[in-house]
Design an enzyme around this catalytic site. Structure first.
Site: not given
Length: 502
Positions: A119, A266
């Site tokens: 991220e 995820e």
């Protein structure tokens, strides 16, 4: 958002414009923010007992890679965010990283991808200019080592980089990131790599202030009049997960990229939280979400935009992380606590061998697909001999004679032994040629013992975890205390995914 150690299953995509190498599969994240981190060999034992065949690590820990060696488990290793500066500034540093963390372990460790950072664009935007150089340098290193045909390079993104995500057909990436995303998508296109995306319907639901119903987030069945309809495409959305994945596809199409598959690196649901501020972080909701998610992914349901296209998905996460900072729920995303005890029970009937640890439904022991016929025959001979299984039903003219194959006969014998021994730890292994499943193998008049049935046994011959057909292969199966860990993991969990209305 989540980081550190990550173990997982993965699902690849296959459709006219979007395609992947493999069928549907699921992965599990393993974080290490724990006061007592399980040993790598314990983690590997848990993975194998749960039939988890795809894992992702948030780093390239050498001890964990050593434990994964020769297991056949597919592994994604990761470059931690803090290493981006060095790798993104030096081709030589990237080459050294690949040599040390990939080439030194491959092919004994079945490394399939490198996740570069986590991220980065949303969590560390100041490092964004280094992301593409790091990916290119690592790709150069793979090419130089002749590993690029086996190992892909990508980077996991937060779904927050997608703006105006509902209806999905109107979604687009944050335009301020174009200088990174446009060349990145071209890179993924040219290397045949997936767009890695973290999808959290729990957070979408929590932040929607009631706009997103809980049922949409949890993948619960919805009546047609409650489904969200994209007015531009007339596609119906029944869960947040599908809507976010399709938003990513539409956002890529907006940039003229239509052949890069999405891999969800995820997703999950916390099973505990602060009752006053996180009332929906419960075991029931975690079970509902994760169980539905696994079924959705493993059935290759696909998304409304790409029906039937498998979506590689990694569940967050394998263990609770009791030292994670932040809200109470941050500590409780795990399927298991740090001792390997299930945090709650998943409901996985019909999901096959994946996470076949649901003791609330029937489980069976079957021959593993692709198992060596000679090893199957040896295991069958042991079960019907020293294992004391009554194999008379396998004789010609008896109910379970057909199909007359070693796989079918071994499955009957394995299952009879497994249930005759009370489904105890190590009783469905047989040198690795047997696996537990929630799918009933019964056919015609040949009825297999289920969870609550009693198998026909001629005595009580207890096989060790390696059974007598294994010889010296016990170490290959797992490391550490196999029997205690297998017993601990005999109840498992499943996640399901919801739908996005925003």
């Amino acid at each position: 958002m989540k980081k550190l150690f990550f173990v997982s299953f993965v699902l690849l995509l296959a459709a006219p414009a979007v395609h992947g190498e493999d069928g549907a599969y699921i992965g599990v994240n393993i974080g290490t923010a724990m006061s007592s981190v399980p040993a790598p060999t314990q983690i590997t034992t848990l993975l194998r007992s749960q039939n988890i065949r795809h894992v992702r690590l948030y780093d390239a820990d050498p001890a964990m890679l050593a434990a994964l060696s020769n297991t056949g488990i597919r592994v994604i290793v990761s470059v931690p965010n803090e290493q981006l500066l060095a790798i993104g500034n030096s081709n030589a540093t990237a080459a050294n990283w690949v040599a040390r963390n990939v080439a030194a372990h491959f092919p004994a460790v079945n490394i399939t991808a490198i996740a570069v950072g986590s991220e980065v664009l949303s969590a560390q935007p100041n490092a964004a200019p280094l992301l593409m150089p790091a990916m290119r340098y690592l790709q150069n290193a793979l090419v130089a080592a002749a590993l690029d045909r086996y190992i892909k390079i990508s980077t996991p993104h937060s779904s927050s980089i997608i703006l105006d995500s509902f209806p999905p057909s109107q979604a687009f990436f944050n335009r301020s990131l174009d200088n990174v995303l446009v060349p990145m998508l071209k890179f993924l296109q040219s290397t045949g790599s997936p767009l890695m995306l973290n999808v959290y319907p729990y957070y979408d639901y929590m932040r929607s202030n009631g706009v997103i119903p809980l049922d949409y987030a949890l993948f619960r069945p919805l009546p047609p009049n409650k489904e969200a309809v994209d007015a531009n495409t007339l596609l119906h959305y029944t869960n947040v997960f599908d809507a976010v994945v399709d938003a990513a596809y539409f956002a890529m199409a907006y940039l003229n990229v239509t052949n890069v598959p999405v891999m969800v690196t995820e997703t999950g649901w916390p099973h505990k939280g602060d009752p006053s501020s996180e009332p929906d972080a419960t075991s029931d909701n975690a079970d509902t979400y994760n169980s539905n998610l696994i079924r959705h992914v493993m059935n290759s349901t696909g998304t409304p935009k790409h029906p039937g296209v498998a979506v590689p998905t990694y569940i967050y996460e394998l263990y609770d992380e009791d030292t994670r900072p932040g809200s109470t729920s941050e500590k409780y995303w795990g399927l298991f606590d740090m001792n390997g005890v299930p945090a709650y029970t998943l409901h996985l009937t019909g999901s096959g061998v994946l996470l076949a640890n649901d003791t609330t439904n029937q489980t069976y022991c079957v021959a593993r697909d692709g198992a060596d016929p000679k090893m199957l025959q040896a295991a069958l001979d042991w079960a019907c001999g020293p294992g004391k299984v009554d194999c008379s039903v396998l004789m010609q003219g008896q109910p379970c004679y057909d199909p007359d194959t070693v796989e079918a006969h071994a499955t009957y014998a394995f299952n009879a032994y497994y249930h005759g021994m009370g489904m105890g730890s190590g009783t469905c292994y047989f040198s690795g040629v047997a696996v537990v499943t929630t799918t009933d193998p019964s056919h015609g008049s040949c009825v297999y013992s289920g969870k609550n049935a009693t198998a026909l046994m001629n005595g009580t011959s207890l096989a060790p975890s390696s059974n007598s057909t294994e010889g010296g292969s016990g170490a290959h199966r797992a490391f550490g205390d196999v029997s205690s860990l297998a017993r601990i993991v005999s109840t498992a969990l499943l996640f399901s995914v919801g739908l996005l209305l925003l």
